[in-house]
Design a protein around this motif. Structure first.
Motif, PDB file in Angstrom:
ATOM      1  N   UNK B   1       4.159   7.167  -5.949  1.00 42.38           N
ATOM      2  CA  UNK B   1       3.923   6.817  -4.554  1.00 42.38           C
ATOM      3  C   UNK B   1       3.211   7.947  -3.836  1.00 42.38           C
ATOM      4  N   UNK B   3       2.394   9.477  -0.325  1.00 43.72           N
ATOM      5  CA  UNK B   3       2.800   9.357   1.067  1.00 43.72           C
ATOM      6  C   UNK B   3       1.726   9.818   2.037  1.00 43.72           C
ATOM      7  N   UNK B 120      12.477  -7.282  -3.527  1.00 42.58           N
ATOM      8  CA  UNK B 120      12.590  -6.690  -2.185  1.00 42.58           C
ATOM      9  C   UNK B 120      13.755  -7.247  -1.375  1.00 42.58           C
ATOM     10  N   UNK B 236      12.361   6.906  11.203  1.00 48.53           N
ATOM     11  CA  UNK B 236      13.232   6.238  10.247  1.00 48.53           C
ATOM     12  C   UNK B 236      12.784   4.787  10.026  1.00 48.53           C
ATOM     13  N   UNK B 243       9.474   2.098   2.283  1.00 51.48           N
ATOM     14  CA  UNK B 243      10.282   1.862   1.081  1.00 51.48           C
ATOM     15  C   UNK B 243      10.036   0.463   0.531  1.00 51.48           C
ATOM     16  N   UNK B 244       9.935  -0.512   1.454  1.00 57.65           N
ATOM     17  CA  UNK B 244       9.780  -1.886   0.995  1.00 57.65           C
ATOM     18  C   UNK B 244       8.323  -2.250   0.748  1.00 57.65           C
TER      19      UNK B 244
END
Lengths: 203, 280
Positions: B1, B3, B120, B236, B243-244
């Motif tokens: 991943x 970022x 998911x 957050x 994340x999803x």
């Protein structure tokens, strides 16, 4: 006269002398901002997972009305956190500490949880008397992921979906194969369950 | 991943006045399509269209029919953008799955093991869940959630097999046809999200599952707005979105979550005693 009033108010709001000297006016009260801990996510009803909460997460944690926190890290939590739990009457269950009683040869903080520890953690999770319950470790990645992964197997999930969920919380460096092997090989029948005490969603 | 990429906010943000607000009343269109458990599922022919569909209807010649405009959305998505395959439901595959399922089973009272959650899948808060488009092998899992409603965020017609399953399980279907954020043209409409949130936070509809096609972008935007109603910090909220949505995070979705004007939904929620969203 008026200026000094503004200055005093500002000091209360910002608590920084620098801003007071600039004499900026306050136009609205500070917004309440709720900050859940790192890697926070609901798992099932009244069961949550996260990394180690810090002082900025306290107003969020209060909303959860936690009864028990399941602490999986091998180190003790920070003093702030212990104090918060004490003040809020939250019981902390330590199952992952490096300790003769639970250790069974577990030596390093980076070692995976062993089967005895996972079993003990799951037995706390399958007991609704411990809810609302937060499962956490340092970062909420691997140790928490191991226990939640084993719980998912106990719920009858297929392994690919368990792995998908685990990896969602592991960050840029990805999942650990050893954790996934552990989840796969964990003997779910070794967990002693009291059917009377099972949470609704596990029945 | 990686970022770094999702944060390169180089795209110019389109002005809010570009949004085309559908002229018909939204609340009329969002009524459940499936009301009477004993009869078959009703298809609502007045699906709320995405902004792109509206733009096409508004700017193009008036002979464009609704169905054609949806096809156009599908086509342009597939041809122009690689990642946008995720936004479109593969209707051919769905009809193949339908045939396969009926060849194998003649009922929905089948319990397959192990339980397979849709990709998911996760709880959002209390009895609100999120996921990608549920497939036949997820039916056993869905039954365990004892769902009362499903909120679907795709413009395509709900596939027959899943519709039959919902009817069998007596699950109410809400569908809001919405295309994903595709830079730089399509934008998720705030008005549609507001209407969606009204349904999702209403306890009368719980337990409810929110889904789009992959459970990444449209669902992520809706959940992000829910988190704003919970007063979560944006950092957050974005972290949860990523994340999803990984590995296909879209900066525009995160902008949407941040810039969404919550005044109307907060007013509505307060009038109906739906706030605060407390953890039960």
């Amino acid at each position: 006269m008026e200026t000094s009033n503004v200055a005093i108010q500002q000091q209360v709001a910002d608590n920084t002398s620098q801003d007071v000297s600039k004499g900026r006016k306050i136009v609205r009260p500070p917004t309440l901002r709720i900050i859940p801990p790192l890697n926070f996510c609901p798992v099932e009803r009244q069961l949550y997972r996260s990394g180690q909460p810090s002082i900025i997460n306290q107003s969020f944690l209060q909303q959860l009305n936690l009864k028990v926190i399941l602490w999986l890290a091998s180190e003790e939590p920070l003093d702030d956190f212990l104090e918060f739990c004490n003040d809020s009457n939250i019981k902390i269950e330590f199952v992952g500490l490096i300790d003769e009683t639970y250790g069974h040869g577990q030596m390093n903080p980076w070692d995976s949880l062993n089967e005895g520890t996972i079993k003990k953690a799951l037995e706390l999770i399958v007991n609704k008397d411990n809810y609302p319950l937060l499962v956490c470790c340092g970062m909420g990645r691997h140790r928490t992921g191991t226990v939640i992964g084993c719980l998912r197997r106990l719920q009858g999930w297929n392994l690919a979906s368990v792995s998908e969920e685990y990896r969602r919380f592991t960050g840029a460096r990805g999942g650990r194969i050893l954790v996934e092997l552990l989840i796969e090989s964990f003997d779910i029948n070794s967990v002693s369950i009291d059917p009377e005490r099972l949470p609704e969603w596990l029945k | 991943m990686n970022y770094d990429e999702p944060f390169q906010m180089d795209e110019e943000l389109p002005g809010q006045d570009n949004v085309v607000i559908p002229s018909q009343s939204l609340s009329d269109d969002i009524t459940p399509r499936y009301t009477d458990p004993t009869s078959s599922i009703y298809y609502d022919h007045q699906l709320i269209r995405s902004k792109l569909a509206h733009l096409r209807l508004d700017t193009g010649n008036n002979t464009t029919t609704e169905d054609e405009s949806v096809d156009e959305v599908n086509k342009s998505g597939k041809n122009q953008y690689d990642e946008d395959i995720d936004d479109n439901l593969d209707l051919k595959l769905q009809s193949k799955l339908n045939q396969e399922y009926h060849a194998k089973y003649d009922t929905f009272d089948v319990l397959t093991q192990p339980l397979a959650p849709p990709e998911n899948f996760a709880p959002v808060i209390n009895k609100i869940y999120r996921s990608s488009f549920p497939q036949p092998n997820n039916f056993s899992f869905l039954k365990k959630l004892k769902l009362k409603s499903i909120f679907c965020l795709i413009p395509e017609e709900y596939p027959e097999l899943q519709a039959e399953f919902l009817k069998h399980e007596n699950i109410k279907l809400f569908q809001l046809g919405m295309s994903g954020n595709k830079e730089p043209f399509v934008k998720i409409s705030s008005e549609l999200i507001t209407e969606a949130i009204k349904v999702v936070i209403d306890p009368a509809n719980h337990p409810i599952l929110i889904h789009c096609n992959r459970g990444k972008h449209r669902t992520g935007c809706l959940v992000g707005v829910l988190r704003r109603l919970q007063k979560w910090s944006l950092t957050i909220i974005f972290d949860e979105y990523r994340k999803f949505a990984a590995p296909k995070e879209r900066p525009m979705d995160q902008q949407f979550i941040e810039l969404y004007d919550e005044t109307e939904i907060i007013k509505y929620a307060e009038e109906n005693n739906l706030l605060p969203l407390a953890w039960e």
